[in-house]
Design a protein around this motif. Structure first.
Motif, PDB file in Angstrom:
ATOM      1  N   ALA A 128      -9.110 -31.885  44.287  1.00  0.00           N
ATOM      2  CA  ALA A 128      -9.024 -30.476  43.913  1.00  0.00           C
ATOM      3  C   ALA A 128      -7.641 -29.896  44.149  1.00  0.00           C
ATOM      4  CB  ALA A 128     -10.081 -29.681  44.678  1.00  0.00           C
ATOM      5  N   GLU A 129      -7.055 -30.219  45.291  1.00  0.00           N
ATOM      6  CA  GLU A 129      -5.772 -29.620  45.650  1.00  0.00           C
ATOM      7  C   GLU A 129      -4.685 -29.961  44.640  1.00  0.00           C
ATOM      8  OE1 GLU A 129      -3.649 -26.998  47.578  1.00  0.00           O
ATOM      9  OE2 GLU A 129      -5.716 -27.489  48.151  1.00  0.00           O
ATOM     10  N   ASN A 130      -4.727 -31.171  44.084  1.00  0.00           N
ATOM     11  CA  ASN A 130      -3.718 -31.567  43.100  1.00  0.00           C
ATOM     12  C   ASN A 130      -3.772 -30.679  41.863  1.00  0.00           C
ATOM     13  OD1 ASN A 130      -3.064 -33.605  44.838  1.00  0.00           O
ATOM     14  ND2 ASN A 130      -3.909 -35.263  43.592  1.00  0.00           N
ATOM     15  N   MET A 131      -4.993 -30.340  41.424  1.00  0.00           N
ATOM     16  CA  MET A 131      -5.119 -29.496  40.238  1.00  0.00           C
ATOM     17  C   MET A 131      -4.801 -28.037  40.554  1.00  0.00           C
ATOM     18  SD  MET A 131      -8.243 -29.248  37.471  1.00  0.00           S
ATOM     19  CE  MET A 131      -7.766 -30.749  36.587  1.00  0.00           C
ATOM     20  N   LEU A 132      -5.213 -27.576  41.727  1.00  0.00           N
ATOM     21  CA  LEU A 132      -4.934 -26.185  42.104  1.00  0.00           C
ATOM     22  C   LEU A 132      -3.427 -25.928  42.196  1.00  0.00           C
ATOM     23  CD1 LEU A 132      -7.694 -25.745  44.835  1.00  0.00           C
ATOM     24  CD2 LEU A 132      -7.570 -24.520  42.645  1.00  0.00           C
ATOM     25  N   LYS A 133      -2.660 -26.903  42.659  1.00  0.00           N
ATOM     26  CA  LYS A 133      -1.206 -26.749  42.784  1.00  0.00           C
ATOM     27  C   LYS A 133      -0.534 -26.580  41.433  1.00  0.00           C
ATOM     28  CE  LYS A 133      -0.401 -30.422  45.278  1.00  0.00           C
ATOM     29  NZ  LYS A 133       0.294 -31.472  46.075  1.00  0.00           N
ATOM     30  N   GLU A 134      -1.124 -27.162  40.373  1.00  0.00           N
ATOM     31  CA  GLU A 134      -0.507 -27.119  39.046  1.00  0.00           C
ATOM     32  C   GLU A 134      -0.893 -25.880  38.247  1.00  0.00           C
ATOM     33  OE1 GLU A 134       1.772 -29.228  38.019  1.00  0.00           O
ATOM     34  OE2 GLU A 134       1.632 -30.311  39.921  1.00  0.00           O
ATOM     35  N   ALA A 135      -1.919 -25.159  38.669  1.00  0.00           N
ATOM     36  CA  ALA A 135      -2.364 -23.963  37.947  1.00  0.00           C
ATOM     37  C   ALA A 135      -1.476 -22.775  38.291  1.00  0.00           C
ATOM     38  CB  ALA A 135      -3.817 -23.661  38.287  1.00  0.00           C
ATOM     39  N   ASP A 136      -1.300 -21.863  37.339  1.00  0.00           N
ATOM     40  CA  ASP A 136      -0.562 -20.628  37.599  1.00  0.00           C
ATOM     41  C   ASP A 136      -1.373 -19.440  37.087  1.00  0.00           C
ATOM     42  OD1 ASP A 136      -0.169 -20.461  34.823  1.00  0.00           O
ATOM     43  OD2 ASP A 136       1.815 -21.355  34.914  1.00  0.00           O
ATOM     44  N   GLU A 137      -0.768 -18.263  37.094  1.00  0.00           N
ATOM     45  CA  GLU A 137      -1.518 -17.042  36.760  1.00  0.00           C
ATOM     46  C   GLU A 137      -1.976 -17.010  35.311  1.00  0.00           C
ATOM     47  OE1 GLU A 137       2.458 -14.282  35.852  1.00  0.00           O
ATOM     48  OE2 GLU A 137       1.145 -13.860  37.554  1.00  0.00           O
ATOM     49  N   ASN A 138      -1.375 -17.821  34.449  1.00  0.00           N
ATOM     50  CA  ASN A 138      -1.786 -17.862  33.041  1.00  0.00           C
ATOM     51  C   ASN A 138      -2.755 -19.007  32.738  1.00  0.00           C
ATOM     52  OD1 ASN A 138      -0.275 -15.604  32.190  1.00  0.00           O
ATOM     53  ND2 ASN A 138       1.575 -16.849  32.072  1.00  0.00           N
ATOM     54  N   THR A 139      -3.164 -19.734  33.758  1.00  0.00           N
ATOM     55  CA  THR A 139      -4.116 -20.828  33.563  1.00  0.00           C
ATOM     56  C   THR A 139      -5.518 -20.251  33.631  1.00  0.00           C
ATOM     57  OG1 THR A 139      -2.556 -22.292  34.701  1.00  0.00           O
ATOM     58  CG2 THR A 139      -4.772 -23.145  34.278  1.00  0.00           C
ATOM     59  N   LYS A 140      -6.175 -20.121  32.476  1.00  0.00           N
ATOM     60  CA  LYS A 140      -7.429 -19.374  32.401  1.00  0.00           C
ATOM     61  C   LYS A 140      -8.674 -20.259  32.402  1.00  0.00           C
ATOM     62  CE  LYS A 140      -5.559 -15.298  32.161  1.00  0.00           C
ATOM     63  NZ  LYS A 140      -5.586 -14.519  30.923  1.00  0.00           N
ATOM     64  N   VAL A 141      -8.563 -21.496  31.902  1.00  0.00           N
ATOM     65  CA  VAL A 141      -9.740 -22.359  31.786  1.00  0.00           C
ATOM     66  C   VAL A 141      -9.403 -23.754  32.290  1.00  0.00           C
ATOM     67  CG1 VAL A 141     -11.441 -23.394  30.224  1.00  0.00           C
ATOM     68  CG2 VAL A 141     -10.624 -21.071  29.798  1.00  0.00           C
TER      69      VAL A 141
END
Length: 344
Positions: A128-141
């Motif tokens: 999970a942490e690997n994906m959470l690190k790559e998301a930003d405020e415009n990552t909606k789905v």
């Protein structure tokens, strides 16, 4: 989470199309509302736009309410509608694990949505942490496939739930192969997470791939948004009839699942004995991902024998891998016999 804040402004403002069959409830005897040909052909009438009979039968099987179900023209329709509802073209992003089902990226591309691809581990494990690190405020789905395609393994449920809890957008868990897995469906978590959408399908365990009928389960708020955007009669009447027949014959489906799982174990045991087999990845699905020596040559050889498997050599961590669907006992025996006769 406030779901409405995630919805594109034009979708929030959209006035949905109202079909003739949207304008009354109950039963009718004389239908003069939809400009149909009145002479009976079994398909001369428009289908139920909300597939109520299917949802009433499906809801207790899936332990959800009918109002929590969307039925689409394949899961691909649900994928496309979810992206269109929540992602602004040219601005917002989706995030997916890699490798995974290819239509997430294709649908995002069609809608001009950037895709962030986050590698699984070499053993196809989700962190999970690997994906959470790559998301930003415009990552909606976010799209997570479990059991995963093409690797076949179920993602760690605790890691998936950790991601749902922390991600500030919509999380889609695609469970196309869940009927072949011992893992519990995330439909059990729908009441806990307003941002969660769970997809399943009639194409795999239910044996109805030719119908193209996908399922999505979510909060009533999200389902109402999808219904707002979907075409008015997206599921034709023949598909609805066939789905109802299948739902009324659940024992047959369970028996076929049991046989497929037995054959998966048999196939794995037989493949393990072959010198050409290098590794078989653990599977919670109705297929095996297998690393072979000379995978390309074996793939071509099997085609020449009219045995078709899927070449997965080009996906991440798929070096020399072929994906083999579990067939009937006769089909599986033909496959093993052919591979035994393979000459490099």
């Amino acid at each position: 989470m406030n779901i409405e804040n995630l919805v594109r402004p034009n979708i929030r403002a959209l006035m949905p199309y109202s079909s003739a069959r949207d304008e009354f409830t109950g039963n009718g005897e004389v239908f003069l509302d939809a400009n149909e040909n009145p002479f009976e052909t079994e398909v001369n009438r428009y289908p139920d736009p909300y597939q109520r009979a299917i949802k009433e039968n499906l809801a207790p099987i899936k332990s959800v309410r009918p109002s929590q179900i969307f039925l689409g023209n394949g899961s691909d329709e649900a994928i496309d509608l979810i992206i269109r509802i929540f992602c602004e073209p040219g601005k917002d992003k989706t995030i997916i694990s890699d490798p995974s089902y290819g239509m997430y990226q294709v649908s995002a591309g069609i809608n001009n949505i950037e895709v962030i691809k986050v590698p699984l581990s070499e053993n196809f494990e989700f962190i999970a942490e690997n994906m959470l690190k790559e998301a930003d405020e415009n990552t909606k789905v976010a799209f997570l496939c479990s059991p995963n395609n093409p690797s076949g393994n179920a993602l760690d449920s605790a890691e998936v739930e950790k991601f749902i809890q922390s991600f500030e957008g919509i999380v889609v868990v695609d469970e196309a192969y869940i009927d072949f897995s011992l893992s519990e469906s995330f439909t059990k978590k729908l009441e806990n997470y307003s941002s969660l959408i769970v997809m399943q399908t009639f194409s795999k365990a239910w044996g109805l791939a030719g119908l193209r009928l996908g399922m999505a389960f979510a909060s009533e708020e999200i389902i109402s948004l999808i219904n707002k955007v979907k075409p008015p009669y997206n599921i034709n009447i023949l598909t609805q009839k066939a789905a109802l027949e299948a739902l009324n014959n659940e024992d047959k489906v369970k028996a076929e699942i049991k046989l497929i799982l037995q054959q998966r174990e048999w196939l794995q045991n037989e493949l393990t004995k072959l010198v050409i087999t290098e590794h078989i990845f653990p599977s919670d699905s109705n297929f095996l991902l297998v690393r072979f020596k000379e995978a390309k040559q074996l793939f071509d050889y099997l085609i020449a024998k009219e045995i078709i498997v899927r070449d997965r050599r080009k996906v991440r961590f798929g070096d020399n891998c072929l994906r083999i669907t579990v067939g009937t006992p006769e089909e599986n025996q033909k496959l093993i016999t052919a591979i035994k006769n393979y000459q490099p």
